[in-house]
Design a protein around this motif. Structure first.
Motif, PDB file in Angstrom:
ATOM      1  N   ASP A  13      -1.116  -2.550  -4.162  1.00  0.00           N
ATOM      2  CA  ASP A  13      -1.518  -1.143  -4.038  1.00  0.00           C
ATOM      3  C   ASP A  13      -0.310  -0.195  -4.099  1.00  0.00           C
ATOM      4  O   ASP A  13      -0.158   0.700  -3.266  1.00  0.00           O
ATOM      5  CB  ASP A  13      -2.347  -0.889  -2.769  1.00  0.00           C
ATOM      6  CG  ASP A  13      -3.831  -1.213  -2.965  1.00  0.00           C
ATOM      7  OD1 ASP A  13      -4.199  -1.728  -4.039  1.00  0.00           O
ATOM      8  OD2 ASP A  13      -4.621  -0.956  -2.027  1.00  0.00           O
ATOM      9  N   ASP A  43       0.815  -1.221   0.000  1.00  0.00           N
ATOM     10  CA  ASP A  43       0.000   0.000   0.000  1.00  0.00           C
ATOM     11  C   ASP A  43       0.854   1.278   0.000  1.00  0.00           C
ATOM     12  O   ASP A  43       0.665   2.175   0.825  1.00  0.00           O
ATOM     13  CB  ASP A  43      -0.993  -0.015   1.172  1.00  0.00           C
ATOM     14  CG  ASP A  43      -1.927  -1.216   1.092  1.00  0.00           C
ATOM     15  OD1 ASP A  43      -1.562  -2.313   1.543  1.00  0.00           O
ATOM     16  OD2 ASP A  43      -3.008  -1.074   0.507  1.00  0.00           O
ATOM     17  N   ASN A  45      -5.854  -4.171  -5.402  1.00  0.00           N
ATOM     18  CA  ASN A  45      -7.024  -3.703  -6.156  1.00  0.00           C
ATOM     19  C   ASN A  45      -6.719  -2.392  -6.892  1.00  0.00           C
ATOM     20  O   ASN A  45      -7.097  -2.229  -8.058  1.00  0.00           O
ATOM     21  CB  ASN A  45      -8.245  -3.559  -5.243  1.00  0.00           C
ATOM     22  CG  ASN A  45      -7.977  -2.761  -3.994  1.00  0.00           C
ATOM     23  OD1 ASN A  45      -6.970  -2.995  -3.294  1.00  0.00           O
ATOM     24  ND2 ASN A  45      -8.842  -1.815  -3.692  1.00  0.00           N
ATOM     25  N   HIS A  97      -3.704  -4.173   2.281  1.00  0.00           N
ATOM     26  CA  HIS A  97      -5.071  -3.805   1.902  1.00  0.00           C
ATOM     27  C   HIS A  97      -5.867  -3.135   3.013  1.00  0.00           C
ATOM     28  O   HIS A  97      -6.637  -2.218   2.753  1.00  0.00           O
ATOM     29  CB  HIS A  97      -5.825  -5.030   1.382  1.00  0.00           C
ATOM     30  CG  HIS A  97      -7.177  -4.717   0.822  1.00  0.00           C
ATOM     31  ND1 HIS A  97      -7.373  -3.835  -0.224  1.00  0.00           N
ATOM     32  CD2 HIS A  97      -8.426  -5.165   1.155  1.00  0.00           C
ATOM     33  CE1 HIS A  97      -8.668  -3.767  -0.510  1.00  0.00           C
ATOM     34  NE2 HIS A  97      -9.324  -4.549   0.310  1.00  0.00           N
ATOM     35  N   HIS A 155      -2.217  -9.638  -1.570  1.00  0.00           N
ATOM     36  CA  HIS A 155      -2.640  -8.301  -1.132  1.00  0.00           C
ATOM     37  C   HIS A 155      -3.781  -8.383  -0.112  1.00  0.00           C
ATOM     38  O   HIS A 155      -3.792  -7.648   0.876  1.00  0.00           O
ATOM     39  CB  HIS A 155      -3.071  -7.468  -2.337  1.00  0.00           C
ATOM     40  CG  HIS A 155      -3.536  -6.089  -1.979  1.00  0.00           C
ATOM     41  ND1 HIS A 155      -2.714  -5.162  -1.388  1.00  0.00           N
ATOM     42  CD2 HIS A 155      -4.753  -5.487  -2.100  1.00  0.00           C
ATOM     43  CE1 HIS A 155      -3.405  -4.036  -1.169  1.00  0.00           C
ATOM     44  NE2 HIS A 155      -4.630  -4.220  -1.583  1.00  0.00           N
TER      45      HIS A 155
HETATM   46 FE   LIG Z   1      -6.036  -2.591  -1.415  1.00  0.00          FE
END
Ligand SMILES: [Fe+2]
Ligand SMILES: [Fe+2]
Length: 288
Positions: free
Chosen positions: A37, A9, A65, A237, A196
């Motif tokens: 991410d 992330d 995502n 995540h 993730h």
């Molecule tokens: Fe994510």
């Protein structure tokens, strides 16, 4: 002694995160896991890999995502779903970075007790709306979350093309991954699993937005940490950094997160979590 480090992330659309990456120390002997991410655009991944590749002996990348969002790239307008993922895998391969499409590699450093061999296994499982209380059906899960005003932006941006749905893409990814994990099982071999999204519904723990769990994983991966002899599970995540042990397996949520979620003045180095050698005392719910 090399260390296996991890972070996720990085969200490089945010300037302090990108600036922090440029200040990161060099860790020539260490390996780094990038657990998804990195950003929304292909350019973000290129920036991350180009900054990190010279700083570490080896890099691993799995998509999150945000990395899979469609219609956000100036140079790849319209690139969606599997096409975007494959573009990112190609970018990694051009730079010698290992992805969920590569053979799992053996960790050369100190191993956990009882392990004769440790393989590092980057995974890409996605999610399928199966994280929710038992009384909710998968097809009602998004509406159930929307009742509390929580709907993930993936509903607009994460396209599954050419799969008919995100659930179908997730199912295909899980089948592919399960087969590959089964192939490397052997007495004395332990795995570092990297994904993730958390592998277990109970880990989709989001006290402020509990129903966001809908976009956090798949029940298909329940039990994989013991079934596939993991010594470590690395995920992100949630943007809630944690380390703890379950069933004798160390779990680490390793996110950096948005600028409000980390102390920018400290730089990114303190947020690189050491996965191996095992060094840090763990207890349920340790926060970082
Ligand atoms: Fe994510
Ligand atoms: Fe994130």
């Amino acid at each position: 002694m090399p260390r296996l480090l991890a972070i996720s992330d990085l969200h490089l659309r945010h300037r302090p995160n990108l600036a922090g990456l440029a200040e990161l120390a060099h860790h020539e002997d260490d390996w780094l896991i990038i657990a998804g991410d990195v950003g929304d655009k292909l350019d973000d991944l290129a920036a991350a890999l180009d900054a990190l590749r010279p700083r570490f002996a080896r890099l691993f990348w799995v998509p999150g995502n945000h990395d899979l969002w469609s219609d956000v790239d100036a140079d790849g307008a319209g690139i969606r779903g599997v096409d975007k993922y494959e573009r990112q895998v190609a970018m990694c391969r051009e730079r010698g970075v290992l992805t969920p499409e590569d053979p799992y590699v053996e960790w050369p450093g100190a191993r956990p007790p009882g392990a004769e061999r440790v393989l590092v296994a980057p995974l890409f499982l996605l999610y399928d709306y199966s994280f929710h209380p038992d009384e909710i059906a998968d097809e009602d899960a998004v509406g159930w979350s929307a009742e509390t005003g929580v709907v993930c932006a993936d509903e607009m941006y994460l396209r599954p093309d050419p799969h008919p749905s995100r659930q179908a893409w997730c199912a295909a990814r899980c089948q592919y991954t399960e087969r590959r994990l089964a192939e490397v099982q052997a007495e004395g071999t332990q795995l570092v699993l990297i994904n993730h999204w958390p592998l277990l519904q109970e880990l989709a723990w989001l006290p402020r937005i509990p129903r966001f769990m809908v976009w956090c994983g798949t029940r298909r991966s329940a039990g994989w940490h013991t079934r596939f002899r993991a010594c470590n599970v690395v995920y992100g995540h949630l943007h809630i950094r944690r380390s703890f042990e379950r069933d004798g397996v160390r779990f680490d949520e390793v996110s950096l997160g948005y600028p409000k979620q980390w102390q920018v003045e400290r730089g990114i180095d303190p947020y690189l979590r050491q996965i191996l050698p095992p060094n840090t005392p763990t207890w349920p719910g340790r926060r970082w």
